[in-house]
Scaffold this active site. Structure first.
Site, PDB file in Angstrom:
ATOM      1  CB  SER A 261      -0.299  -0.054   1.319  1.00 34.00           C
ATOM      2  OG  SER A 261       0.018   0.385   2.394  1.00 34.00           O
ATOM      3  CE  LYS A 262      -0.163   8.500  -0.952  1.00 31.88           C
ATOM      4  NZ  LYS A 262       0.558   9.095  -0.034  1.00 31.88           N
ATOM      5  NE  ARG A 263      -2.227   4.300   5.864  1.00 30.18           N
ATOM      6  CZ  ARG A 263      -3.499   3.300   6.156  1.00 30.18           C
ATOM      7  NH1 ARG A 263      -3.344   2.625   7.149  1.00 30.18           N
ATOM      8  NH2 ARG A 263      -4.400   3.407   5.526  1.00 30.18           N
ATOM      9  CG  ASP A 266       3.513   7.071   2.314  1.00 29.94           C
ATOM     10  OD1 ASP A 266       4.421   7.579   1.624  1.00 29.94           O
ATOM     11  OD2 ASP A 266       2.092   7.503   2.157  1.00 29.94           O
TER      12      ASP A 266
END
Ligand code: GLU
Length: 502
Positions: A261-263, A266
């Site tokens: 996921s994008k998380r 990050d």
């Protein structure tokens, strides 16, 4: 094999994730390998989820990757329009065709009523389902009398059209990757095919379009596998031959389980999107992080597919040649950010020094250094092995362009002895007398001076590097001084000695 026609069918609901790019890539490779057609269809029937800029992002991302579209929104083709919102009129007649044949029905339940029933079931620890088991308890053209549901329709009451999933039937179908699958229809919902806003749902539009666009193979992410029984039933109800299906394994987080996921990106400092996403919640992109598209594509191709050999570096042409669905694995592939860097490193090494110098020149310009391209080629040739991205070259090559401002104190303490200043001063004189200041010549002269003096090479070479670079790093010292030249070398020695003496 019949004419191969495959499609990538993203929904413009945000930036295209690398999992989506991989789906597009596999479709593209499969199409090219089989001399088929690669179609881009925009699935934008869910207007509530439409995101401005997402469509352009899809076009730009595929273009950056070198994935060429044969038929699509911008390319046109014989089966258009290729944007579902422009095909609105087509879908209703197919929904009605299913009603006429008894495979679908009108349902008048309001969202509030359904929500309440859903909450009630959840409270009882049951999963809410709307199908043959309880269809007659809802308000629809199956449970209501003909007069009543006609009256509701005529009164313009909002309705949806639901698929009439048969009760308790074992259905069988195949997936090119997952193999044979069988499901009992009583576990499946009467899914909504057509919404009260006059738009089809994903399921209906997707099947109708795949049929009308003569899609031969549906290659898509595993997250769509649960929809396959319904899709299979829709083909059967329409009396159409379904395409062949291949559901690609998920892209997983680098550590542990679960979808990438994008998380994760990050948190762990890597991109999960091909390009920078500038809207709303911004996201970094592989392109802006300095990845070459060829490296990105190569890395992505191997996340789920394996060539069956040890070969890791593939050009797009080689991927097309080697690709096959049979070699796509069943289990999810872990995305490995280090491996991604490794691929970029490999591609960077294969670039010519001229290409790298042109890229690096931009970075130097921004810092105010204007360096001749031929000289820059020498620098990039000396440091490229140490970097995976051109943007990292500055950290490996800064001392070519500016004299050190500080000297590694640890090295000074340990390696700067009482006689070091006089040794390097003598070395300065030796260098001063050299006429042709090339790496070869300076090395030859300095080495023979060291052996005449009967000293340990490290005694003088370590302080020498410290004076030129400021620390014990960088490529060969004779390459460095050959590049900066005699005058600058001597200047740095003098400046360093007096700085360290203080
Ligand atoms: N619109 C769907 C998506 O966003 C397409 C799924 C499919 O390929 O059938 O992924």
């Amino acid at each position: 094999m019949a004419q191969v026609r495959v499609r990538f069918a993203p929904s413009p609901t945000g930036p295209l994730h690398i999992g989506g790019v991989r789906t597009a890539l596999y479709n593209y490779l499969f199409a090219r390998k089989n001399k088929g057609t690669f179609i881009l269809r925009i699935e934008d029937t869910d207007q509530a989820r439409f995101v401005e800029g997402a469509e352009e992002y899809i076009f730009a991302a595929l273009k950056w990757c070198g994935i060429e579209i044969d038929e699509g929104v911008n390319e046109g083709g014989d089966y258009g329009p290729y944007r579902q919102s422009e095909r609105k009129e087509i879908y209703r007649q197919y929904a009605e065709m299913l009603i006429d044949r008894g495979y679908a029905y009108y349902a008048f339940d309001t969202a509030e009523e359904l929500d309440k029933l859903r909450t009630d079931s959840e409270k009882k620890g049951e999963t809410f389902i709307y199908n043959a088991l309880n269809r007659d308890r809802f308000k629809n053209s199956v449970s209501l009398s003909d007069t009543e549901w006609h009256a509701r329709l005529n009164a313009g009451e909002p309705y949806v059209i639901r698929f009439k999933m048969p009760a308790d039937e074992e259905i069988h179908f195949d997936d090119l990757i997952r193999g044979h699958i069988s499901v009992n229809t009583s576990t499946l919902d009467d899914k909504v095919l057509f919404k009260s806003d006059g738009m089809p749902t994903y399921h209906l539009a997707n099947i109708v379009d795949d049929h009308l666009m003569k899609i031969s193979h549906v290659i898509r992410g595993e997250e769509w596998l649960p929809s396959l029984p319904l899709h299979f039933m829709l083909y059967r109800s329409f009396g159409w031959t379904p395409p062949l299906f291949a559901h690609l394994p998920l892209l997983l987080k680098p550590d542990g389980k679960g979808k990438l996921s994008k998380r994760d990106g990050d948190k762990m400092g890597f991109p999960v999107f091909p390009l920078y996403w500038p809207y709303g919640e911004k996201a970094r992109g592989f392109r802006e992080d300095g990845y070459y598209p060829e490296a990105f594509v190569n890395m992505l191709a191997l996340l789920g597919w394996n060539p069956g050999t040890d070969q890791e570096i593939f050009s797009m042409e080689e991927l097309i040649e080697a690709f096959s669905i049979e070699k796509v694995g069943k289990s999810g592939s872990h995305f490995d950010p280090e491996k991604a860097k490794w691929f970029n490193h490999q591609y960077l090494q294969r670039k010519s020094n001229r290409e790298l110098a042109l890229e690096f020149r931009e970075i130097l310009r921004a810092k105010g250094y204007h360096v001749d391209i031929v000289n820059l080629e020498t620098v990039v040739g000396l440091v490229k092995e140490r970097v995976s991205f051109v943007k990292d070259m500055w950290n490996e090559a800064d001392f070519f362009f500016k004299a050190p401002e500080t000297y590694d104190q640890e090295v000074v303490r340990k390696r700067w002895k009482n006689n070091t200043s006089s040794l390097v001063t003598e070395l300065k004189t030796v260098l001063h007398d050299i006429q042709s200041f090339t790496p070869e010549e300076t090395e030859k002269v300095v080495r023979s001076w060291i052996s005449e003096k009967k000293i340990n090479a490290g005694e003088v070479m370590t302080p020498f590097r410290l004076l030129i670079v400021g620390a014990l790093r960088g490529p060969g010292i004779f390459d460095i001084i050959g590049w900066i030249g005699k005058e600058e070398t001597i200047r740095r020695i003098e400046k360093g000695i007096s700085a360290i003496a203080k």
